[in-house]
Structures are given as structure tokens and as C-alpha cells.
Design an enzyme around this catalytic site. Sequence first.
Site, PDB file in Angstrom:
ATOM      1  N   GLU A 266      26.123  11.801   6.373  1.00 50.85           N
ATOM      2  CA  GLU A 266      24.938  12.651   6.508  1.00 50.85           C
ATOM      3  C   GLU A 266      25.378  14.006   7.046  1.00 50.85           C
ATOM      4  O   GLU A 266      25.363  14.274   8.255  1.00 50.85           O
ATOM      5  CB  GLU A 266      23.902  12.017   7.430  1.00 50.85           C
TER       6      GLU A 266
ATOM      7  N   LYS B 230      24.099  -7.293  19.483  1.00 49.03           N
ATOM      8  CA  LYS B 230      23.792  -6.687  18.184  1.00 49.03           C
ATOM      9  C   LYS B 230      22.388  -7.008  17.690  1.00 49.03           C
ATOM     10  O   LYS B 230      22.147  -7.174  16.497  1.00 49.03           O
ATOM     11  CB  LYS B 230      24.848  -7.098  17.151  1.00 49.03           C
TER      12      LYS B 230
ATOM     13  N   ASP C  97      32.875  -1.024  17.572  1.00 50.22           N
ATOM     14  CA  ASP C  97      32.191  -1.994  16.712  1.00 50.22           C
ATOM     15  C   ASP C  97      30.840  -1.390  16.328  1.00 50.22           C
ATOM     16  O   ASP C  97      29.912  -1.337  17.138  1.00 50.22           O
ATOM     17  CB  ASP C  97      32.001  -3.303  17.482  1.00 50.22           C
TER      18      ASP C  97
ATOM     19  N   HIS D 287      17.840  20.256   5.638  1.00 52.23           N
ATOM     20  CA  HIS D 287      18.476  19.169   4.893  1.00 52.23           C
ATOM     21  C   HIS D 287      18.761  19.591   3.459  1.00 52.23           C
ATOM     22  O   HIS D 287      19.852  19.369   2.936  1.00 52.23           O
ATOM     23  CB  HIS D 287      17.574  17.934   4.897  1.00 52.23           C
TER      24      HIS D 287
END
Length: 365
Positions: A50, A181, A257, A352
Site C-alpha cells: 500500500e 492472534k 510474526d 490515494h
Amino acid sequence: MTSYTGPTSATSSIAPQDGSTLMPTRWVGPLRISGNAAEGEIHVPLATYESPLWPSVARGARISRLVDAGIRATLVDDRMTRSILIEATDTQAAHAAGRALHDRLDELCALTRTTSRYAELLAVRHEIVGPLLYVRFEFSTGDASGHNMATLAADTLLTHLLAHLPNVSYGSVSANYCTDKKATAINGILGRGKNVTAEILVPRHIVADRLRTTAAKIAHLNVTKNLVGTLLAGGIRSANAHYANMLLAFYLATGQDAANIVEGSQGITYAADRDGDLYFSCTLPNLIVGTVGNGKSLPAIEDALTQLGCRAQRPDGANARRLAALAAATVLCGELSLMAAQTNPGELMHAHTRLERLNGALHAH
């Protein structure tokens, strides 16, 4: 979602040993940081597809250099958790086992030290559901993020408890009460990993000139978007615009991670109008980062951690705490930039569109 902010440093890439490119990476900044875990003006690496993220974070970094103290990052707490499940014959047996855990705390602390020279048992918490006993162990793990260290210690403690407690049997070495997670209330309340708050006080003229908005507009948007909007969506202990964007890019660039952004992006943005000046903070209770362990010896990651000053000779755990403070400061840079952009109609989409077209043209050549 991000907004255009200006130029950033040159593009590099995180690449495997065969030389193929995995992820475009840029160093942005420097950002100015102070606090109890990191000080100075430091460039930070962000690995992302991005492309507007780089200039967005760069704008926040420029703002930090215009403020004497820069971004103040305060590390509030540091612990890694692992939960186990013990199955008892009934609730009474589960209750007795839970009480025995706390009676044996010194014994469990000593046993934990046999599993690693870095692991220390900090606390034990438990919950009972019928005959099920859920135990949450909280460890300090030095400069490692601590997943494997905590699991090894928990497995050792579980084996010991099963051998010494009556009327109980094995359930699981990981019981989802950690919680790893997954976005949960318990992690938001108790924390998992590094709990860091990054804050900045931006004078009104800088808010106007560099962010093209006002403190009142940002504070109002924070309430209506981050607080009320997230409440309507059913957010769990979280109220922010896009922490996950900055965290994922930072995690990938520093060998973390990446799945830990699930709980890592839980956090609360706070904004206040102080007589025209903008107070802005980002609180992240679940930053799971390390400077040693899996992935950290890869050449690109080793280089990134060295440039960030996270390979210095410091007391155990200090390099990882420094990395967490830099992660939180990076999140603030991107969050501040986006929130400012969204107070102005059309700015976000225009940025953007322009940046993505620009990057597309560059890649075509």
C-alpha cells in the site's frame, strides 16, 4: 487507509536468499521519539504494497520533528502469556486445583527458570467453567517475543501440575485464554506483549500549516469515527482508524510474526483540543515484538534491527522494548496523518488516487 504527505526515502525490498523480491520496503522519517524505552531521531522501515502508507507515516514523522519532545513513548508493561486447560472431575475439584496453583507459586516460578535462562513467571490467573480450569501464565521473556519460550514453560508447568494435583487430567497446552492472534477483551484489559502509549502535543500553528486542519476537528472526528463508529461496529477493546496498516508494515520489515497484528491492532486513539493545540495519543496494549528468535537472523532483518539500534549491548529485554516504542511511535505517525486527512472532504481519496497512479507509472518504467 492513508493520505499523501510528501517524499520518503528510497525503496528497497525484503528478499529471500534466491534474490527474488518479496515485499517493497522503504525507510521513512526520521521520527523524533523520547520516553522510557527509546530516544532520538530514527528512520523506521515499512514493508507494504500500500504505497500511500509511506508518505502518510512520513508526514506524521515530520510533525514529530517540529515538536521539542517529539513523540513521547511510554512502555507501561511487558509480558507474554500462554494459557493451559486442565480438566477436573467436577467444579469442586477444579476450584481446589485453582487455589493450589497460587499456593504453589514459588514452586512454579522456580520450575519456569529451568526451561530458559530468560523466562520468569510473573503472574498466574485462572477461570473455571464447570469442571474446566483455564490457567493463564504471564511471563517475562527478555528480547524474544516469547511465543515458544512461554509455550515451553507452560508445557513444563502443566506436566508438573498434572503429576501433583488430584482429580485432574490433561486438556490442552494452549487453551485460547492467552489469547494468541485473536482480538479479545482479556488482552485489551490485561495486555499481552508490550503495552505502550505514544503521545504528542502539536501546537495549533503546526496543526493548521502542516495538517491543514484544527485540533477541534480531529478531536471531534475521533469521537464520532473511532469511538462511536467502532462501538456501533462491535469493536473489542479497540477504537482506532488503522493501526493494523502501520503495524503490519513494521512487523514485516523487522521480522516479527505478522499474525500478531490481530491483537496488536487493538488499541485506543485519544485526541483533545487544548486551547487550539492538539493532544494526540495511541495506546497499544498488545505489541508482540522481539529482536531475537525466528526470522531475526535473515540478512535484511538483521540489517533493519541494527539500523534501528536494536542490536546494541543493553540489559536483557531493552532492545525489544525499544523496538516496541518505535512501533508505537510509527503507529501514531500514520494515525495522526490519516485522521487529519479525513477532516477534509476529498483529501484521502485524492491522495490515494494520485499516489497509486504515480507508483503504477514508475513501475511501468
